[in-house]
Design an enzyme around this catalytic site. Structure first.
Site, mmCIF file in Angstrom:
data_model
loop_
_atom_site.group_PDB
_atom_site.id
_atom_site.type_symbol
_atom_site.label_atom_id
_atom_site.label_comp_id
_atom_site.label_asym_id
_atom_site.label_seq_id
_atom_site.Cartn_x
_atom_site.Cartn_y
_atom_site.Cartn_z
ATOM 1 N N TYR A 75 1.081 -0.892 0.006
ATOM 2 C CA TYR A 75 0.181 -0.008 -0.055
ATOM 3 C C TYR A 75 0.994 1.304 -0.027
ATOM 4 O O TYR A 75 0.531 2.264 -0.725
ATOM 5 C CB TYR A 75 -0.817 0.122 1.258
ATOM 6 C CG TYR A 75 -1.974 0.978 1.261
ATOM 7 C CD1 TYR A 75 -3.371 0.894 0.658
ATOM 8 C CD2 TYR A 75 -1.749 2.338 1.662
ATOM 9 C CE1 TYR A 75 -3.961 2.136 0.236
ATOM 10 C CE2 TYR A 75 -2.410 3.420 1.540
ATOM 11 C CZ TYR A 75 -3.705 3.335 1.002
ATOM 12 O OH TYR A 75 -4.755 4.275 0.853
ATOM 13 N N PHE A 127 -7.304 21.447 -24.404
ATOM 14 C CA PHE A 127 -7.874 19.978 -24.469
ATOM 15 C C PHE A 127 -9.125 19.541 -23.668
ATOM 16 O O PHE A 127 -9.303 20.426 -22.865
ATOM 17 C CB PHE A 127 -6.652 19.083 -24.574
ATOM 18 C CG PHE A 127 -7.160 17.575 -24.424
ATOM 19 C CD1 PHE A 127 -7.425 16.927 -25.624
ATOM 20 C CD2 PHE A 127 -7.439 16.838 -23.392
ATOM 21 C CE1 PHE A 127 -7.675 15.827 -25.897
ATOM 22 C CE2 PHE A 127 -7.803 15.438 -23.365
ATOM 23 C CZ PHE A 127 -7.977 14.785 -24.858
ATOM 24 N N THR A 128 -9.857 18.749 -24.068
ATOM 25 C CA THR A 128 -11.350 18.526 -23.479
ATOM 26 C C THR A 128 -11.198 18.507 -21.907
ATOM 27 O O THR A 128 -11.906 19.246 -21.304
ATOM 28 C CB THR A 128 -11.960 17.336 -24.185
ATOM 29 O OG1 THR A 128 -11.081 16.292 -24.030
ATOM 30 C CG2 THR A 128 -12.479 17.700 -25.654
ATOM 31 N N ASP A 218 1.632 20.118 -20.714
ATOM 32 C CA ASP A 218 1.038 18.868 -20.884
ATOM 33 C C ASP A 218 1.993 18.097 -21.793
ATOM 34 O O ASP A 218 1.981 18.513 -23.007
ATOM 35 C CB ASP A 218 -0.366 18.974 -21.683
ATOM 36 C CG ASP A 218 -1.177 17.923 -21.792
ATOM 37 O OD1 ASP A 218 -0.636 16.796 -21.686
ATOM 38 O OD2 ASP A 218 -2.201 17.915 -21.948
ATOM 39 N N LYS A 261 -0.207 7.441 -23.628
ATOM 40 C CA LYS A 261 0.099 7.769 -24.915
ATOM 41 C C LYS A 261 1.641 7.405 -25.154
ATOM 42 O O LYS A 261 2.019 6.456 -25.068
ATOM 43 C CB LYS A 261 -0.336 8.979 -25.227
ATOM 44 C CG LYS A 261 -1.720 9.631 -25.455
ATOM 45 C CD LYS A 261 -2.309 9.657 -24.254
ATOM 46 C CE LYS A 261 -3.630 10.335 -24.484
ATOM 47 N NZ LYS A 261 -4.704 10.368 -23.337
ATOM 48 N N ARG A 385 -13.343 15.296 -33.735
ATOM 49 C CA ARG A 385 -12.999 16.373 -33.239
ATOM 50 C C ARG A 385 -13.268 17.577 -33.638
ATOM 51 O O ARG A 385 -12.551 18.356 -34.519
ATOM 52 C CB ARG A 385 -11.364 16.173 -33.293
ATOM 53 C CG ARG A 385 -10.692 15.094 -32.479
ATOM 54 C CD ARG A 385 -10.474 15.199 -31.138
ATOM 55 N NE ARG A 385 -11.519 15.024 -30.099
ATOM 56 C CZ ARG A 385 -11.328 14.552 -28.849
ATOM 57 N NH1 ARG A 385 -10.260 14.171 -28.344
ATOM 58 N NH2 ARG A 385 -12.245 14.433 -27.808
ATOM 59 N N PHE A 451 -19.049 14.344 -26.081
ATOM 60 C CA PHE A 451 -18.630 13.630 -27.238
ATOM 61 C C PHE A 451 -18.706 12.035 -26.974
ATOM 62 O O PHE A 451 -18.763 11.214 -27.983
ATOM 63 C CB PHE A 451 -17.398 13.902 -27.975
ATOM 64 C CG PHE A 451 -16.176 14.185 -26.940
ATOM 65 C CD1 PHE A 451 -16.046 15.152 -26.285
ATOM 66 C CD2 PHE A 451 -15.455 12.951 -26.847
ATOM 67 C CE1 PHE A 451 -14.987 15.213 -25.006
ATOM 68 C CE2 PHE A 451 -14.279 13.006 -25.594
ATOM 69 C CZ PHE A 451 -14.197 14.369 -25.012
#
Ligand code: PLI
Length: 459
Positions: A75, A127-128, A218, A261, A385, A451
């Site tokens: 943990y 970005f969303t 980001d 990614k 998009r 979306f």
């Protein structure tokens, strides 16, 4: 001899395969209707080639799988956390690490710490999830990307660049105190995976320093951005991807990362900062939203796979083949005259739906329509998009983005060149019958990030 091409090829061989189901046109028609013409609502088993996203869809290496077996599932204080922490320091150059279950977990914590009600957050295109967390924390996003980024046909090589005049105007209008940070993304997703140049970043750093404003990175696709700098920016052709990535990060104060990614894992992310005070606050907050600060919602094995994946992601041969495959697909589509965003970006091909279907108005969702048509042709799943992804403003009005795109996102190390051929041929077939395609209307709209779950009907 001089004219013989020097092709890229994958720097790996295939050890295990996943079998795919082939579908008939009738099966695809039914699947699409059941999904309300939203590719997010398709069942994965009804998809032949899945280009919905490059997020969490990478193939892990044998070394990463071996790392999974070395998970320390304690943990607190898992050895995999310390491994990840040392990799983030060593490869990325950030001092303090907070693991999170994925990128938006980091965005949530960071936004809550740095943004106060009424603040302005300038960034190189939204970005969303990032923008939504900024808004939920009381801030307002302002787009300061260069104008070229909004033009799908402009061939400027660094369409992810920030327009410092736009930033200057915001500072003059609101004052630097109301701007907690500049939200700077490498490989700008919504612009088509477009890179920011090192020169622009250096200028941004100098400018923000003068005004006492942080730069938050980001870094979801930082290695892909580094590849474009290596290939296109003066002075970088002899630098390694690893060196370039570290230099990019050195001009920023902290980062949010979706490791799903670039970092070649199926789940994971982190917040990394250089500022002790921000770190301390984030370490408090992660316990509330994600989990203890040494696992942040991840299993030990996930952190191990991420630590190994980060190392593989900055390998020059890897990134050359990764972006090489994307460029191969884009060039094939261009051969068929399909309108795409150029220059070709790092993680996918973005088809210009406004140009593909000029007879469909933005209120009738051209990109959503095109994504549905592409699935119907050969079972290839892509993503809208455009106006659907852009959502609504706080006052309820739709955002109408200039870019109305369908994203063909390429998962890393998953598909072959033959798959790329099949994809390009399928799009070319849809392009041939484009005049017969009709738009759609939205019949169900969720409140947040519509979306993902919206439903549509053909007109
Ligand atoms: O999906 P997350 O929560 O791990 O990461 C959110 C996120 C943040 N920034 C950027 C640039 C992204 O692309 C991103 C997620 N992108 C997804 C899911 C995509 O399909 O592009």
């Amino acid at each position: 001899m001089k004219n013989i091409k020097h092709s890229w090829a994958e720097p790996y061989k295939i050890k295990m395969v996943e079998l795919l189901k082939m579908t008939t046109p009738a099966q695809r028609k039914k699947a699409m209707q059941d999904a309300g013409y939203n590719t997010f609502l398709l069942k994965s088993e009804d998809v032949y080639i899945d280009l919905l996203t490059d997020s969490g869809t990478s193939a892990m290496s044998d070394r990463q799988w071996a790392g999974m077996m070395m998970g320390d599932e304690a943990y607190a204080g898992s050895r995999n956390f310390y491994h990840l922490e040392s990799v983030v320091k060593d490869i990325y150059g950030y001092k303090y690490l907070i693991p999170t279950h994925q990128g938006r977990g980091a965005e949530n914590i960071l936004s809550k710490i740095l943004i106060k009600k009424g603040d302005i957050i300038p960034g190189n295109m939204y970005f969303t999830t990032t923008r939504l967390h900024q808004e939920l924390a009381g801030g307002k996003f302002e787009d300061i990307i260069i104008d070229e980024a909004h033009d799908p046909e402009n061939d400027f090589p660094f369409k992810g660049n920030i327009d410092l005049n736009k930033l200057d105007k915001l500072i003059k209008k609101y004052g630097a105190k109301r701007i907690p940070y500049v939200s700077m993304a490498t490989s700008v997703n919504m612009a088509g995976g477009q890179p920011i140049s090192m020169k622009n970043l250096k200028e941004l750093r100098a400018f923000t320093k003068k005004h006492g404003i942080r730069v938050i990175h980001d870094m979801t696709r930082v290695a892909e951005n580094a590849y474009f700098i290596q290939q296109k920016e003066k002075g970088y052709k002899d630098k390694t991807i690893r060196e370039i990535v570290k230099e990019i990060n050195s001009y920023t104060d902290g980062a949010t990362m979706s490791a799903k990614k670039d970092a070649l894992v199926n789940i994971g992310g982190f917040l990394a900062v250089n500022d002790w005070d921000v770190f301390e606050e984030a370490r408090n907050m992660v316990v509330v939203y994600e989990g203890l600060h040494t696992y942040g919602g991840l299993a030990g094995r996930d952190m191990e796979a991420m630590a190994i994946g980060i190392g593989e992601s900055v390998n020059d041969d890897h990134i050359k083949a990764r972006v090489g495959q994307v460029i191969y697909l884009g060039e094939k589509m261009l051969e068929y005259n399909v309108p795409i965003v150029t220059p070709i970006g790092g993680h996918g091909i973005f088809v210009d739906a406004k140009k593909f279907l000029p007879h469909i108005s933005q209120d009738q969702f051209p990109a959503q329509t095109l994504a549905a048509e592409v699935y119907l042709d050969a079972g290839i799943r892509t993503m809208e998009r455009g106006v659907v992804s852009a959502g609504r403003k706080a006052n309820g009005e739709n955002y109408y983005p200039k870019l109305e795109l369908v994203r063909f996102t390429i998962p890393r190390r998953v598909y072959t060149q033959a798959h790329m051929d099949v994809i390009a041929e399928s799009v070319a077939r849809v392009y041939e019958r484009r005049n017969k395609i009709k738009g759609m209307k939205m019949i169900y709209e969720p409140k947040y990030l519509r979306f993902f779950q919206a439903k549509f009907e053909k007109l």
